[in-house]
Design a protein around this motif. Structure first.
Motif, mmCIF file in Angstrom:
data_model
loop_
_atom_site.group_PDB
_atom_site.id
_atom_site.type_symbol
_atom_site.label_atom_id
_atom_site.label_comp_id
_atom_site.label_asym_id
_atom_site.label_seq_id
_atom_site.Cartn_x
_atom_site.Cartn_y
_atom_site.Cartn_z
ATOM 1 N N THR A 9 0.830 -1.211 0.000
ATOM 2 C CA THR A 9 0.000 0.000 0.000
ATOM 3 C C THR A 9 0.865 1.262 0.000
ATOM 4 N N VAL A 10 1.891 1.255 0.860
ATOM 5 C CA VAL A 10 2.758 2.430 0.978
ATOM 6 C C VAL A 10 3.558 2.668 -0.298
ATOM 7 N N THR A 11 4.011 1.602 -0.911
ATOM 8 C CA THR A 11 4.891 1.745 -2.079
ATOM 9 C C THR A 11 4.138 1.809 -3.407
ATOM 10 N N ARG A 12 2.819 1.601 -3.366
ATOM 11 C CA ARG A 12 2.060 1.576 -4.622
ATOM 12 C C ARG A 12 2.256 2.832 -5.474
ATOM 13 N N PRO A 13 2.154 4.049 -4.910
ATOM 14 C CA PRO A 13 2.353 5.240 -5.744
ATOM 15 C C PRO A 13 3.731 5.277 -6.402
ATOM 16 N N TYR A 14 4.751 4.804 -5.683
ATOM 17 C CA TYR A 14 6.099 4.820 -6.232
ATOM 18 C C TYR A 14 6.255 3.785 -7.344
ATOM 19 N N ARG A 15 5.635 2.628 -7.146
ATOM 20 C CA ARG A 15 5.691 1.611 -8.202
ATOM 21 C C ARG A 15 4.930 2.080 -9.433
ATOM 22 N N ASN A 16 3.785 2.730 -9.210
ATOM 23 C CA ASN A 16 3.017 3.262 -10.341
ATOM 24 C C ASN A 16 3.793 4.370 -11.052
ATOM 25 N N ALA A 17 4.475 5.214 -10.262
ATOM 26 C CA ALA A 17 5.269 6.290 -10.847
ATOM 27 C C ALA A 17 6.377 5.720 -11.727
ATOM 28 N N PHE A 18 7.004 4.656 -11.268
ATOM 29 C CA PHE A 18 8.058 4.018 -12.061
ATOM 30 C C PHE A 18 7.501 3.505 -13.388
ATOM 31 N N ARG A 19 6.316 2.894 -13.342
ATOM 32 C CA ARG A 19 5.710 2.379 -14.568
ATOM 33 C C ARG A 19 5.376 3.513 -15.538
ATOM 34 N N VAL A 20 4.854 4.618 -14.969
ATOM 35 C CA VAL A 20 4.506 5.764 -15.815
ATOM 36 C C VAL A 20 5.751 6.326 -16.496
ATOM 37 N N LEU A 21 6.810 6.520 -15.712
ATOM 38 C CA LEU A 21 8.046 7.056 -16.270
ATOM 39 C C LEU A 21 8.628 6.119 -17.319
ATOM 40 N N LYS A 22 8.533 4.833 -17.061
ATOM 41 C CA LYS A 22 9.108 3.862 -17.979
ATOM 42 C C LYS A 22 8.366 3.836 -19.306
ATOM 43 N N HIS A 23 7.039 3.823 -19.255
ATOM 44 C CA HIS A 23 6.261 3.667 -20.485
ATOM 45 C C HIS A 23 5.917 5.009 -21.142
ATOM 46 N N GLN A 24 5.213 5.883 -20.403
ATOM 47 C CA GLN A 24 4.851 7.171 -21.001
ATOM 48 C C GLN A 24 6.086 8.032 -21.247
ATOM 49 N N GLY A 25 6.992 8.036 -20.274
ATOM 50 C CA GLY A 25 8.190 8.850 -20.411
ATOM 51 C C GLY A 25 9.016 8.458 -21.619
ATOM 52 N N MET A 26 9.210 7.177 -21.817
ATOM 53 C CA MET A 26 9.970 6.716 -22.970
ATOM 54 C C MET A 26 9.254 7.054 -24.274
ATOM 55 N N ASP A 27 7.931 6.980 -24.252
ATOM 56 C CA ASP A 27 7.146 7.317 -25.446
ATOM 57 C C ASP A 27 7.334 8.781 -25.828
ATOM 58 N N ILE A 28 7.316 9.662 -24.820
ATOM 59 C CA ILE A 28 7.507 11.092 -25.064
ATOM 60 C C ILE A 28 8.916 11.362 -25.591
ATOM 61 N N LEU A 29 9.914 10.759 -24.966
ATOM 62 C CA LEU A 29 11.297 10.966 -25.382
ATOM 63 C C LEU A 29 11.534 10.472 -26.808
ATOM 64 N N LYS A 30 10.957 9.333 -27.139
ATOM 65 C CA LYS A 30 11.103 8.811 -28.498
ATOM 66 C C LYS A 30 10.483 9.762 -29.511
ATOM 67 N N TYR A 31 9.340 10.345 -29.144
ATOM 68 C CA TYR A 31 8.666 11.263 -30.050
ATOM 69 C C TYR A 31 9.528 12.499 -30.305
ATOM 70 N N ILE A 32 10.028 13.103 -29.232
ATOM 71 C CA ILE A 32 10.792 14.347 -29.357
ATOM 72 C C ILE A 32 12.163 14.118 -29.997
ATOM 73 N N TYR A 33 12.862 13.062 -29.594
ATOM 74 C CA TYR A 33 14.246 12.891 -30.014
ATOM 75 C C TYR A 33 14.430 11.958 -31.212
ATOM 76 N N ARG A 34 13.382 11.203 -31.561
ATOM 77 C CA ARG A 34 13.492 10.337 -32.741
ATOM 78 C C ARG A 34 12.519 10.757 -33.835
ATOM 79 N N TYR A 35 11.236 10.848 -33.465
ATOM 80 C CA TYR A 35 10.230 11.138 -34.475
ATOM 81 C C TYR A 35 10.385 12.548 -35.051
ATOM 82 N N VAL A 36 10.499 13.547 -34.164
ATOM 83 C CA VAL A 36 10.535 14.937 -34.630
ATOM 84 C C VAL A 36 11.717 15.204 -35.572
#
Length: 277
Positions: A9-36
Protein backbone atom coordinates in the motif's frame (compact mmCIF):
# COMPACT_ATOMS: atom_id res chain seq x y z
CA UNK A 1 0.91 -10.95 5.68
CA UNK A 2 -0.26 -7.63 7.14
CA UNK A 3 3.26 -6.26 6.85
CA UNK A 4 3.39 -7.26 3.22
CA UNK A 5 0.03 -5.65 2.47
CA UNK A 6 1.06 -2.48 4.28
CA UNK A 7 4.30 -2.37 2.34
CA UNK A 8 2.42 -2.76 -0.95
CA UNK A 9 0.00 0.00 0.00
CA UNK A 10 2.76 2.43 0.98
CA UNK A 11 4.89 1.75 -2.08
CA UNK A 12 2.06 1.58 -4.62
CA UNK A 13 2.35 5.24 -5.74
CA UNK A 14 6.10 4.82 -6.23
CA UNK A 15 5.69 1.61 -8.20
CA UNK A 16 3.02 3.26 -10.34
CA UNK A 17 5.27 6.29 -10.85
CA UNK A 18 8.06 4.02 -12.06
CA UNK A 19 5.71 2.38 -14.57
CA UNK A 20 4.51 5.76 -15.82
CA UNK A 21 8.05 7.06 -16.27
CA UNK A 22 9.11 3.86 -17.98
CA UNK A 23 6.26 3.67 -20.49
CA UNK A 24 4.85 7.17 -21.00
CA UNK A 25 8.19 8.85 -20.41
CA UNK A 26 9.97 6.72 -22.97
CA UNK A 27 7.15 7.32 -25.45
CA UNK A 28 7.51 11.09 -25.06
CA UNK A 29 11.30 10.97 -25.38
CA UNK A 30 11.10 8.81 -28.50
CA UNK A 31 8.67 11.26 -30.05
CA UNK A 32 10.79 14.35 -29.36
CA UNK A 33 14.25 12.89 -30.01
CA UNK A 34 13.49 10.34 -32.74
CA UNK A 35 10.23 11.14 -34.47
CA UNK A 36 10.53 14.94 -34.63
CA UNK A 37 14.08 15.08 -36.15
CA UNK A 38 13.11 12.47 -38.76
CA UNK A 39 10.01 14.45 -39.75
CA UNK A 40 11.47 17.92 -39.93
CA UNK A 41 9.33 18.70 -42.98
CA UNK A 42 6.32 18.73 -40.65
CA UNK A 43 7.75 21.28 -38.25
CA UNK A 44 10.16 23.41 -40.30
CA UNK A 45 7.26 25.62 -41.54
CA UNK A 46 6.98 26.88 -37.95
CA UNK A 47 10.25 28.75 -38.48
CA UNK A 48 8.47 31.36 -40.60
CA UNK A 49 6.85 32.64 -37.40
CA UNK A 50 10.19 33.49 -35.77
CA UNK A 51 10.04 37.18 -34.73
CA UNK A 52 7.10 37.79 -37.07
CA UNK A 53 5.63 40.15 -34.45
CA UNK A 54 8.86 41.46 -32.98
CA UNK A 55 8.24 44.33 -30.58
CA UNK A 56 4.43 44.16 -30.86
CA UNK A 57 1.74 43.36 -28.31
CA UNK A 58 -0.98 40.72 -28.29
CA UNK A 59 -3.96 39.59 -26.24
CA UNK A 60 -4.64 35.98 -25.26
CA UNK A 61 -8.38 35.45 -24.83
CA UNK A 62 -8.84 32.36 -22.65
CA UNK A 63 -12.17 30.80 -21.66
CA UNK A 64 -12.38 31.39 -17.90
CA UNK A 65 -15.65 32.19 -16.11
CA UNK A 66 -14.81 35.90 -15.89
CA UNK A 67 -14.73 36.44 -19.66
CA UNK A 68 -17.38 38.84 -21.01
CA UNK A 69 -18.40 39.65 -24.55
CA UNK A 70 -18.04 43.36 -23.74
CA UNK A 71 -14.33 42.90 -23.02
CA UNK A 72 -13.82 40.76 -26.10
CA UNK A 73 -15.36 43.43 -28.32
CA UNK A 74 -12.86 45.97 -27.03
CA UNK A 75 -10.07 43.98 -28.68
CA UNK A 76 -11.11 44.61 -32.27
CA UNK A 77 -8.06 45.76 -34.19
CA UNK A 78 -5.61 44.14 -31.75
CA UNK A 79 -3.50 41.04 -32.43
CA UNK A 80 -5.39 38.33 -30.56
CA UNK A 81 -5.32 34.66 -29.71
CA UNK A 82 -7.99 32.31 -28.52
CA UNK A 83 -8.01 28.63 -27.71
CA UNK A 84 -10.16 25.53 -27.27
CA UNK A 85 -13.85 26.46 -26.99
CA UNK A 86 -13.08 30.14 -27.55
CA UNK A 87 -14.60 29.53 -30.97
CA UNK A 88 -18.03 29.57 -29.29
CA UNK A 89 -17.63 33.34 -29.03
CA UNK A 90 -18.04 33.71 -32.77
CA UNK A 91 -21.82 33.36 -32.71
CA UNK A 92 -22.01 36.32 -30.33
CA UNK A 93 -19.56 38.81 -31.85
CA UNK A 94 -17.90 39.79 -35.12
CA UNK A 95 -14.53 39.95 -33.31
CA UNK A 96 -12.11 37.36 -34.63
CA UNK A 97 -8.68 36.40 -33.26
CA UNK A 98 -5.65 36.22 -35.51
CA UNK A 99 -4.41 32.96 -34.02
CA UNK A 100 -5.86 29.85 -32.43
CA UNK A 101 -4.34 26.98 -30.46
CA UNK A 102 -5.55 23.65 -29.11
CA UNK A 103 -3.49 21.06 -27.24
CA UNK A 104 -5.89 18.70 -25.47
CA UNK A 105 -6.98 15.78 -27.64
CA UNK A 106 -10.15 15.23 -25.60
CA UNK A 107 -11.25 18.84 -26.05
CA UNK A 108 -10.49 18.61 -29.77
CA UNK A 109 -12.75 15.58 -30.18
CA UNK A 110 -15.61 17.45 -28.51
CA UNK A 111 -15.39 20.62 -30.60
CA UNK A 112 -13.76 19.55 -33.89
CA UNK A 113 -17.01 19.68 -35.86
CA UNK A 114 -17.25 23.40 -35.08
CA UNK A 115 -13.64 24.27 -35.87
CA UNK A 116 -12.98 26.22 -39.08
CA UNK A 117 -9.29 27.02 -39.60
CA UNK A 118 -10.26 29.61 -42.21
CA UNK A 119 -11.34 31.85 -39.31
CA UNK A 120 -7.69 32.43 -38.37
CA UNK A 121 -4.42 33.51 -39.93
CA UNK A 122 -2.92 30.36 -38.41
CA UNK A 123 -3.94 27.59 -36.04
CA UNK A 124 -1.55 25.54 -33.88
CA UNK A 125 -2.22 22.08 -32.50
CA UNK A 126 -0.64 19.25 -30.53
CA UNK A 127 0.60 16.93 -33.26
CA UNK A 128 1.19 14.03 -30.87
CA UNK A 129 -2.46 13.73 -29.77
CA UNK A 130 -4.46 15.45 -32.52
CA UNK A 131 -4.99 14.95 -36.24
CA UNK A 132 -6.14 18.16 -37.92
CA UNK A 133 -5.83 19.35 -41.49
CA UNK A 134 -6.65 22.62 -43.20
CA UNK A 135 -5.30 25.95 -44.39
CA UNK A 136 -2.53 27.33 -42.18
CA UNK A 137 -3.02 24.54 -39.63
CA UNK A 138 0.36 24.10 -37.98
CA UNK A 139 1.41 20.98 -36.03
CA UNK A 140 3.49 21.51 -32.90
CA UNK A 141 6.14 19.01 -31.70
CA UNK A 142 4.68 18.55 -28.24
CA UNK A 143 6.38 17.38 -25.11
CA UNK A 144 3.12 16.28 -23.52
CA UNK A 145 2.36 15.93 -19.82
CA UNK A 146 2.47 12.53 -18.14
CA UNK A 147 -1.00 11.11 -17.47
CA UNK A 148 -1.40 9.82 -13.90
CA UNK A 149 -3.42 10.28 -10.74
CA UNK A 150 -2.34 12.78 -8.09
CA UNK A 151 -0.81 10.25 -5.66
CA UNK A 152 1.36 8.76 -8.41
CA UNK A 153 2.32 12.22 -9.66
CA UNK A 154 3.45 13.29 -6.19
CA UNK A 155 5.67 10.23 -5.94
CA UNK A 156 7.76 11.40 -8.89
CA UNK A 157 10.85 13.44 -7.88
CA UNK A 158 10.36 17.18 -8.26
CA UNK A 159 13.27 17.45 -10.69
CA UNK A 160 11.30 15.28 -13.14
CA UNK A 161 8.18 17.42 -12.73
CA UNK A 162 9.99 20.74 -13.21
CA UNK A 163 8.11 23.19 -15.40
CA UNK A 164 9.83 24.15 -18.63
CA UNK A 165 9.25 26.31 -21.68
CA UNK A 166 10.71 26.12 -25.16
CA UNK A 167 12.25 29.05 -27.01
CA UNK A 168 12.24 27.19 -30.33
CA UNK A 169 8.79 25.83 -31.18
CA UNK A 170 10.11 24.11 -34.31
CA UNK A 171 11.99 21.66 -32.06
CA UNK A 172 9.63 21.15 -29.13
CA UNK A 173 6.85 22.76 -27.14
CA UNK A 174 6.07 21.88 -23.53
CA UNK A 175 2.42 21.09 -22.83
CA UNK A 176 2.17 22.25 -19.23
CA UNK A 177 -1.12 22.50 -17.34
CA UNK A 178 -3.19 24.00 -20.16
CA UNK A 179 -3.09 25.51 -23.63
CA UNK A 180 -2.27 29.05 -22.45
CA UNK A 181 1.19 27.75 -21.61
CA UNK A 182 1.56 26.57 -25.21
CA UNK A 183 0.41 29.93 -26.58
CA UNK A 184 2.92 31.81 -24.43
CA UNK A 185 5.77 29.76 -25.89
CA UNK A 186 4.58 30.59 -29.41
CA UNK A 187 4.28 34.28 -28.45
CA UNK A 188 7.87 34.29 -27.18
CA UNK A 189 8.98 32.76 -30.49
CA UNK A 190 6.99 35.31 -32.50
CA UNK A 191 8.77 38.15 -30.74
CA UNK A 192 5.90 39.80 -28.87
CA UNK A 193 7.11 42.20 -26.18
CA UNK A 194 3.79 42.77 -24.41
CA UNK A 195 1.30 39.97 -23.74
CA UNK A 196 -2.08 40.54 -22.07
CA UNK A 197 -4.15 37.70 -20.60
CA UNK A 198 -7.94 37.93 -20.55
CA UNK A 199 -10.30 35.30 -19.14
CA UNK A 200 -7.35 33.45 -17.62
CA UNK A 201 -8.92 32.70 -14.21
CA UNK A 202 -6.77 29.65 -13.33
CA UNK A 203 -9.54 28.45 -11.06
CA UNK A 204 -11.35 25.12 -11.23
CA UNK A 205 -13.01 25.21 -7.81
CA UNK A 206 -16.31 26.82 -8.75
CA UNK A 207 -19.40 25.34 -10.35
CA UNK A 208 -18.29 26.49 -13.79
CA UNK A 209 -14.87 25.91 -15.36
CA UNK A 210 -15.53 28.08 -18.39
CA UNK A 211 -17.29 31.29 -19.27
CA UNK A 212 -20.97 30.90 -20.13
CA UNK A 213 -19.93 32.26 -23.52
CA UNK A 214 -17.54 29.40 -24.27
CA UNK A 215 -18.75 26.39 -22.26
CA UNK A 216 -19.76 23.16 -23.95
CA UNK A 217 -21.31 19.83 -23.08
CA UNK A 218 -19.40 17.82 -20.44
CA UNK A 219 -16.70 20.46 -20.05
CA UNK A 220 -16.82 19.77 -16.32
CA UNK A 221 -15.57 16.21 -16.80
CA UNK A 222 -12.13 17.02 -18.13
CA UNK A 223 -10.26 17.07 -14.84
CA UNK A 224 -9.73 14.18 -12.46
CA UNK A 225 -8.18 16.53 -9.91
CA UNK A 226 -9.29 20.15 -10.34
CA UNK A 227 -7.19 21.43 -7.43
CA UNK A 228 -4.03 19.95 -8.93
CA UNK A 229 -4.83 21.33 -12.38
CA UNK A 230 -5.24 24.82 -10.96
CA UNK A 231 -1.97 24.50 -9.00
CA UNK A 232 -0.15 23.18 -12.06
CA UNK A 233 -1.34 26.12 -14.16
CA UNK A 234 -0.01 28.60 -11.60
CA UNK A 235 3.36 26.81 -11.67
CA UNK A 236 3.38 27.11 -15.47
CA UNK A 237 2.82 30.85 -15.23
CA UNK A 238 5.58 31.24 -12.66
CA UNK A 239 7.94 29.52 -15.08
CA UNK A 240 6.67 31.70 -17.95
CA UNK A 241 7.30 34.88 -15.96
CA UNK A 242 10.89 33.88 -15.22
CA UNK A 243 11.55 33.28 -18.91
CA UNK A 244 9.71 36.46 -19.92
CA UNK A 245 11.74 38.55 -17.46
CA UNK A 246 14.98 37.19 -18.91
CA UNK A 247 13.81 38.01 -22.44
CA UNK A 248 12.52 41.47 -21.54
CA UNK A 249 8.91 40.49 -22.29
CA UNK A 250 6.09 42.00 -20.24
CA UNK A 251 3.09 39.82 -19.38
CA UNK A 252 0.03 41.43 -17.81
CA UNK A 253 -3.10 39.89 -16.35
CA UNK A 254 -6.19 41.75 -17.58
CA UNK A 255 -8.54 39.06 -16.26
CA UNK A 256 -11.41 40.30 -14.10
CA UNK A 257 -10.87 38.27 -10.94
CA UNK A 258 -9.60 34.70 -10.86
CA UNK A 259 -6.63 33.25 -8.96
CA UNK A 260 -3.71 34.22 -11.19
CA UNK A 261 -1.50 36.67 -9.28
CA UNK A 262 1.83 35.88 -10.94
CA UNK A 263 1.77 38.88 -13.28
CA UNK A 264 0.94 42.54 -12.68
CA UNK A 265 -2.80 43.13 -12.96
CA UNK A 266 -4.14 45.74 -15.35
CA UNK A 267 -7.59 46.88 -16.40
CA UNK A 268 -8.47 46.05 -19.97
CA UNK A 269 -10.30 49.38 -20.12
CA UNK A 270 -7.16 51.28 -19.13
CA UNK A 271 -5.00 49.38 -21.61
CA UNK A 272 -7.31 50.04 -24.55
CA UNK A 273 -8.25 53.62 -23.56
CA UNK A 274 -4.65 54.65 -22.97
CA UNK A 275 -3.71 53.38 -26.40
CA UNK A 276 -6.49 55.33 -28.15
CA UNK A 277 -5.89 58.66 -26.41
Amino acid sequence: MNYINSFKTVTRPYRNAFRVLKHQGMDILKYIYRYVPKHRELFDPLKKYKDIHKGERCFIVATGPSLTIEDVNKLKGEICWTCNSGINLFSKTDWRPDYYAIADGTVFQRIKDHLDPNEFKASFYNHKDIEWFGNNVMPLPMWVSLVMDSSTRNAIPHCLRKKRMSLDISKKVFMGGNVTNVILQICFYMGFKEIYLLGCDCSYKGASFHSELTGYKNDDRLFENADYVGWSMIQDHMCAKKIADKLGIKIYNATRGGMLEVYPRVSIDDVINTDTQ
